[in-house]
Write a protein that holds these residues in place. Structure first.
Motif, PDB file in Angstrom:
ATOM      1  N   ARG A  81      26.611  46.007  -4.394  1.00  0.00           N
ATOM      2  CA  ARG A  81      27.728  45.127  -4.797  1.00  0.00           C
ATOM      3  C   ARG A  81      27.304  43.655  -4.776  1.00  0.00           C
ATOM      4  O   ARG A  81      27.716  42.864  -5.621  1.00  0.00           O
ATOM      5  N   ARG A 174      45.298  36.974  -7.553  1.00  0.00           N
ATOM      6  CA  ARG A 174      44.452  36.468  -6.464  1.00  0.00           C
ATOM      7  C   ARG A 174      43.362  35.560  -7.010  1.00  0.00           C
ATOM      8  O   ARG A 174      42.984  34.572  -6.410  1.00  0.00           O
ATOM      9  N   LYS A 183      32.358  38.980  -5.045  1.00  0.00           N
ATOM     10  CA  LYS A 183      32.674  38.497  -3.701  1.00  0.00           C
ATOM     11  C   LYS A 183      32.163  37.058  -3.584  1.00  0.00           C
ATOM     12  O   LYS A 183      31.098  36.786  -3.051  1.00  0.00           O
ATOM     13  N   TYR A 188      38.463  33.249  -2.668  1.00  0.00           N
ATOM     14  CA  TYR A 188      39.207  33.155  -1.413  1.00  0.00           C
ATOM     15  C   TYR A 188      39.953  31.834  -1.337  1.00  0.00           C
ATOM     16  O   TYR A 188      41.083  31.777  -0.847  1.00  0.00           O
ATOM     17  N   GLU A 217      45.562  43.903  -4.769  1.00  0.00           N
ATOM     18  CA  GLU A 217      45.020  43.925  -3.405  1.00  0.00           C
ATOM     19  C   GLU A 217      45.558  42.720  -2.652  1.00  0.00           C
ATOM     20  O   GLU A 217      46.236  41.869  -3.220  1.00  0.00           O
ATOM     21  N   GLY A 219      44.536  39.338   0.086  1.00  0.00           N
ATOM     22  CA  GLY A 219      43.499  38.319   0.059  1.00  0.00           C
ATOM     23  C   GLY A 219      42.163  38.803   0.581  1.00  0.00           C
ATOM     24  O   GLY A 219      41.126  38.237   0.255  1.00  0.00           O
ATOM     25  N   ALA A 220      42.160  39.846   1.408  1.00  0.00           N
ATOM     26  CA  ALA A 220      40.888  40.290   1.991  1.00  0.00           C
ATOM     27  C   ALA A 220      40.824  41.800   2.240  1.00  0.00           C
ATOM     28  O   ALA A 220      40.011  42.256   3.047  1.00  0.00           O
ATOM     29  N   GLY A 243      36.420  47.814  -2.966  1.00  0.00           N
ATOM     30  CA  GLY A 243      36.140  47.911  -1.537  1.00  0.00           C
ATOM     31  C   GLY A 243      35.320  49.155  -1.209  1.00  0.00           C
ATOM     32  O   GLY A 243      35.581  50.253  -1.712  1.00  0.00           O
ATOM     33  N   ILE A 244      34.354  48.952  -0.339  1.00  0.00           N
ATOM     34  CA  ILE A 244      33.533  50.090   0.086  1.00  0.00           C
ATOM     35  C   ILE A 244      34.304  50.902   1.126  1.00  0.00           C
ATOM     36  O   ILE A 244      34.220  52.136   1.143  1.00  0.00           O
ATOM     37  N   THR A 245      35.124  50.239   1.924  1.00  0.00           N
ATOM     38  CA  THR A 245      36.011  50.986   2.826  1.00  0.00           C
ATOM     39  C   THR A 245      37.018  51.788   1.994  1.00  0.00           C
ATOM     40  O   THR A 245      37.365  52.921   2.358  1.00  0.00           O
ATOM     41  N   THR A 284      36.233  46.147   5.363  1.00  0.00           N
ATOM     42  CA  THR A 284      35.227  46.151   6.421  1.00  0.00           C
ATOM     43  C   THR A 284      35.777  45.429   7.652  1.00  0.00           C
ATOM     44  O   THR A 284      35.644  45.912   8.775  1.00  0.00           O
TER      45      THR A 284
HETATM   46  C1  LIG Z   1      39.457  40.574  -1.520  1.00  0.00           C
HETATM   47  C2  LIG Z   1      38.956  41.741  -0.782  1.00  0.00           C
HETATM   48  N1  LIG Z   1      39.382  42.966  -1.160  1.00  0.00           N
HETATM   49  C3  LIG Z   1      38.942  44.074  -0.545  1.00  0.00           C
HETATM   50  C4  LIG Z   1      38.064  44.003   0.510  1.00  0.00           C
HETATM   51  C5  LIG Z   1      37.575  45.247   1.144  1.00  0.00           C
HETATM   52  O1  LIG Z   1      36.256  45.511   0.759  1.00  0.00           O
HETATM   53  P1  LIG Z   1      35.283  46.328   1.703  1.00  0.00           P
HETATM   54  O2  LIG Z   1      36.003  47.555   2.079  1.00  0.00           O
HETATM   55  O3  LIG Z   1      34.084  46.580   0.891  1.00  0.00           O
HETATM   56  O4  LIG Z   1      35.026  45.455   2.885  1.00  0.00           O
HETATM   57  C6  LIG Z   1      37.613  42.742   0.944  1.00  0.00           C
HETATM   58  C7  LIG Z   1      36.732  42.611   2.094  1.00  0.00           C
HETATM   59  O5  LIG Z   1      35.669  42.678   2.225  1.00  0.00           O
HETATM   60  C8  LIG Z   1      38.059  41.590   0.273  1.00  0.00           C
HETATM   61  O6  LIG Z   1      37.635  40.378   0.651  1.00  0.00           O
END
Ligand SMILES: Cc1ncc(COP(=O)(O)O)c(C=O)c1O
Length: 339
Positions: A81, A174, A183, A188, A217, A219-220, A243-245, A284
């Motif tokens: 990513r 966003r 990213k 942000y 989604e 903000g994070a 998101g990887i999670t 994450t």
């Molecule tokens: C805007 C945003 N969406 C989603 C995620 C979740 O992504 P991941 O699960 O890869 O951390 C993040 C965090 O890292 C993020 O900053």
């Protein structure tokens, strides 16, 4: 080994491990300088990143395992990513293998600073365009600095696992459509104003961006609905971070027997889901974070009984068990790191 403050008593991301892995590209390809002590950067004031925003980053974690060893979660996926973000910003990027090794080296050097679960070592690979050229608004930076910063962390949301309040924002996205899955810091800071207002005016923890009623989604973190049968999240497109999670959660939920739905999600559907369903965020940093309330057009909509739901906690438990080696790592998501 220098003593660092307890990550559970300090805000997430404010403690830094003492070793950093660094590579630079001055136009002739990347030169990996290995791991060195954390120190301030020297940058030319005309560096491209400072003027034209050519910077991106990643966020992944190393977890202390039940047997005391340390393992990085989904390393290759995060590096892939990161490479994609760099490509969108037209920044030079090393072979992914080099970046993976830099991350492993940084964690190996900071192994003793990896807290016990539920803490972890948060890893922040960072890439900057450093070419000194303030006339390059429409040209990429040929020079780049890549470093891997590590931060021992506790909980992202102060107060641990507690139901979050989300303010639903239907007017603003966003970020821009073509940058959703990058990213990059600019995304942000674009979300910052609406997030600060949501905190000040509604005591919200996060903003859920749903431009025109299309749920994307926060903000994070990514957004999920779950009940006893189904798990639902927005299908992937360029408008939000992949998101990887999110992907881990979908895999786990599918294996637990939930029907997985990735599709468009309207605000109306989310509101209708609230009385009987559960909502959570994934990331994450956020891990799996239950949502207790939505604020929609000034009106508070409670999710279930407002407390973390059992399906949410079940998915969270399996994910965190895999991360610390308490559950079989059947997808080879963990990479063990030695000192
Ligand atoms: C805007 C945003 N969406 C989603 C995620 C979740 O992504 P991941 O699960 O890869 O951390 C993040 C965090 O890292 C993020 O900053």
């Amino acid at each position: 080994m220098p003593e660092l403050p307890d990550p559970f008593s300090e805000p997430f991301g404010t403690i830094f491990a003492p070793s950093v892995a660094t590579a630079t590209n001055m136009g002739q390809g990347y030169d990996y300088q290995g791991v060195t002590p954390l120190a301030e950067l020297r940058l030319h004031p005309g560096a491209h990143a400072l003027h034209y925003g050519s910077t991106c980053f990643e966020g992944l974690k190393a977890h202390r395992q039940q047997d005391g060893s340390v393992a990085i979660f989904r390393l290759a996926d995060h590096v892939a990513r990161f490479a994609q973000s760099a490509e969108t910003l037209r920044l030079p990027f090393p072979e992914e293998e080099v970046v993976r090794q830099m991350i492993i080296d940084s964690v190996s050097a900071n192994l003793g600073h990896t807290p016990q679960s539920p803490g972890s070592l948060y890893i922040r690979p960072t890439l900057l365009g450093i070419e000194a050229n303030i006339g390059a608004a429409a040209a990429p930076s040929k020079h780049a600095l890549l470093y891997i910063l590590n931060s021992p962390v506790g909980d992202y949301f102060a107060g641990g696992v507690r139901p979050l309040t989300l303010l639903v924002q239907t007017e603003l996205p966003r970020t821009t459509p073509q940058f959703g899955k990058v990213k990059s810091g600019a995304n942000y800071v674009m979300a910052l104003g609406p997030t600060l207002e949501a905190k000040a005016d509604h005591a919200a923890d996060q903003v859920l961006f749903a431009p025109g009623g299309d749920i994307t989604e926060t903000g994070a973190a990514n957004f999920f609905m779950i009940d006893d049968q189904r798990i639902i999240t927005r299908n992937l497109d360029d408008s939000f971070l992949h998101g990887i999670t999110r992907e881990s959660v979908l895999t786990i939920a599918g294996e637990l027997g939930y029907a997985v739905e990735e599709r468009e999600l309207s605000l109306e559907e989310v509101k209708a889901w609230c009385p009987d369903g559960e909502i959570f965020l994934s990331g994450t940093a956020a891990v799996v974070a239950p949502v207790g309330k939505l604020i929609v057009d000034g009106e508070t909509v409670r999710v279930g009984d407002g407390q973390p739901g059992e399906n949410t906690l079940r998915v969270r438990q399996v994910l965190t068990d895999i991360q610390v080696g308490a559950e079989a790592d059947s997808h080879s998501w963990l990479l063990s790191v030695s000192g």
